[in-house]
Design an enzyme around this catalytic site. Structure first.
Site: not given
Ligand code: F0G
Length: 461
Positions: A73, A126-127, A217, A219, A260, A452
């Site tokens: 842990y 990103f969303d 950010d 990824a 990613k 969506h």
């Molecule tokens: N930032 C970026 C640029 C991303 O593309 C994503 C996720 C996240 C943050 C959030 O990360 O999914 O690990 O919580 N992108 C995926 C996509 C879901 O399909 O583009 P996460």
């Protein structure tokens, strides 16, 4: 078509069978799914291009590393192996794992929102980043370069910030109200388009002059670094690791969805350059939200797989192949006249469905309609990145009109072969050829947030 695509620097050891169900069954399954590919079962999908997130294949080194996972842990040795790798790659001092990217966001973003009326500025949020900014009571504003949506025009760094607009936004809201500037690399929503180091350096200067925290950010930071090596003259003789280090050196905080460029199925990271007080605040928040600071929602074995994956994703032979497989699909489509965001991005091909189906109004979601046709055509699952994703204006409740109606064909890492991608191209081209017959969709059910994922539709007659 150019013929200079590099070969995969790996071979298959384990395979996962996939099947194409019959056309009749695809028609039935899509109807049952409410004409929303998110609602399909993966067993009914032949080639899954919904996302590159957590869908890649691990190497035998990663599978081997799983076995040495330490599930303690607190103070797990897996954490220390991961920490060492992340420190080497970023040059940052403090590392905290998270269960995925949004886990990192939920910990860090609210800590930067100091008072009401604050904003974050990104090239494009990103969303989930946008959602965390808004949930923390701030506003998310994008400042992407004008070249970004000129889809046919070659521009090497379409993910770049519009620097003039960035300064204007800072002036408009006053620097004390800017909670952070977030560099999204690569710029996912723009088509996986890279951001140049020259542009990031200019952003960093603006952030510094205004005393605004700078976040990455990242990824897909490894893909971004390789694009820099290929396209930015000053960096052509630098290694990807050197470019990545230089990128990280510009910022204060690194947030990563490791699903990613971490080459794992689950995982995220928070890395902080040197602000110990901020690190301690994150440590405090991570416990109730993600888990103890040496596991942050991951199993010990996940951290070991990530430690190995992060290094593999920086191998230049791999990155060359990775960008080439995406470019390969893009070239096949472009040669057939399909309108795509050009040049190809790092993780996906974005098909412009506004140009493809000008007869479908934005609020009948042209890209969703094309995704549905592609599933019917060949059992391929793609994803809408357009007005459906954007949702409604909270004041007027009208559908927001997106700048572009994209169908994203997202390529999982080390997963599909050129044969699969040729098949994808063939199916997209068939759908393109009958584009004038494609009808929009209308809601049968719409959830108030993140619609969506769960929406149900029917085709417009
Ligand atoms: N930032 C970026 C640029 C991303 O593309 C994503 C996720 C996240 C943050 C959030 O990360 O999914 O690990 O919580 N992108 C995926 C996509 C879901 O399909 O583009 P996460």
């Amino acid at each position: 078509m150019q013929n200079n695509y590099s070969l995969p620097p790996f071979k298959m050891k384990v395979i996962e069978p996939i099947h194409l169900i019959s056309k009749e069954d695809r028609i039935k399954k899509l109807k049952e799914a409410g004409y929303n590919p998110f609602q399909l079962r993966s067993d009914d999908v032949f080639i899954d291009l919904l996302t590159d997130s957590g869908t890649g294949a691990m190497s035998h080194f990663q599978w081997g590393a799983l076995m040495i996972g330490d599930e303690s842990y607190a103070g797990s040795s897996s954490f220390f192996r991961l920490e060492k790798v992340v420190k080497e790659i970023t040059g940052y001092r403090y590392i905290i794992p998270a269960h995925q990217g949004r886990g990192a966001e939920q910990v860090v973003i609210p800590l930067l929102v100091k008072h009401p009326g604050m904003v974050f500025i990104s090239n494009i949020h990103f969303d989930t980043t946008r959602a965390h900014v808004e949930m923390a009571g701030a506003r998310a504003i994008d400042s992407v370069c004008k070249e970004c949506f000129d889809i046919h025009q070659y521009y090497p760094f379409k993910g770049n910030f519009d620097l003039e607009l960035l300064e204007k936004i800072i002036q408009k809201y006053h620097k004390e109200n800017v909670a952070g500037i977030i560099m999204t690399i690569t710029n996912n929503s723009a088509g996986g388009q890279p951001v140049s180091l020259e542009n990031m350096k200019a952003v960093a200067k603006i952030a510094k002059n205004n005393n605004i925290p700078l976040l990455i950010d990242g990824a897909r930071y490894a893909e971004n670094s390789y694009f820099i090596k290929l396209r930015e003259e000053a960096y052509k003789n630098k290694s990807v690791r050197e470019i990545a280090l230089e990128t990280f050196d510009l910022a204060d905080i690194f947030l990563m969805s490791s699903k990613k460029d971490g080459l794992v199925n689950i995982g995220g990271l928070i890395a902080i350059k040197n602000d110990v007080a901020f690190f301690q605040q994150c440590q405090t928040r991570i416990v109730p939200m993600e888990g103890f600071p040496t596991y942050g929602g991951l199993a010990g074995r996940d951290m070991d797989a990530l430690a190995v994956g992060l290094n593999e994703a920086l191998e230049e032979e791999y990155l060359q192949y990775r960008l080439d497989e995406v470019r390969f699909l893009g070239d096949l489509l472009r040669d057939a006249g399909v309108p795509i965001q050009y040049p190809a991005g790092g993780h996906a091909i974005f098909v412009d469905c506004k140009e493809m189906c000008p007869n479908i109004p934005y609020d009948q979601f042209p890209a969703q309609a094309v995704c549905n046709e592609l599933y019917l055509e060949g059992g391929i699952r793609a994803v809408e990145i357009g007005s459906l994703l954007l949702g409604r204006d909270p004041d007027t409740m009208e559908n927001i009109k997106a700048d572009a109606e994209f169908m994203r064909l997202t390529i999982p890492r080390r997963t599909y072969t050129q044969e699969h991608l040729r098949y994808v191209a063939m199916c997209v081209i068939k759908v393109f050829e009958r584009r004038s017959a494609i009808k929009g969709v209308k809601f049968v059910y719409e959830s108030p947030i993140l619609r969506h994922f769960t929406a149900k539709f029917e085709p417009v007659e």
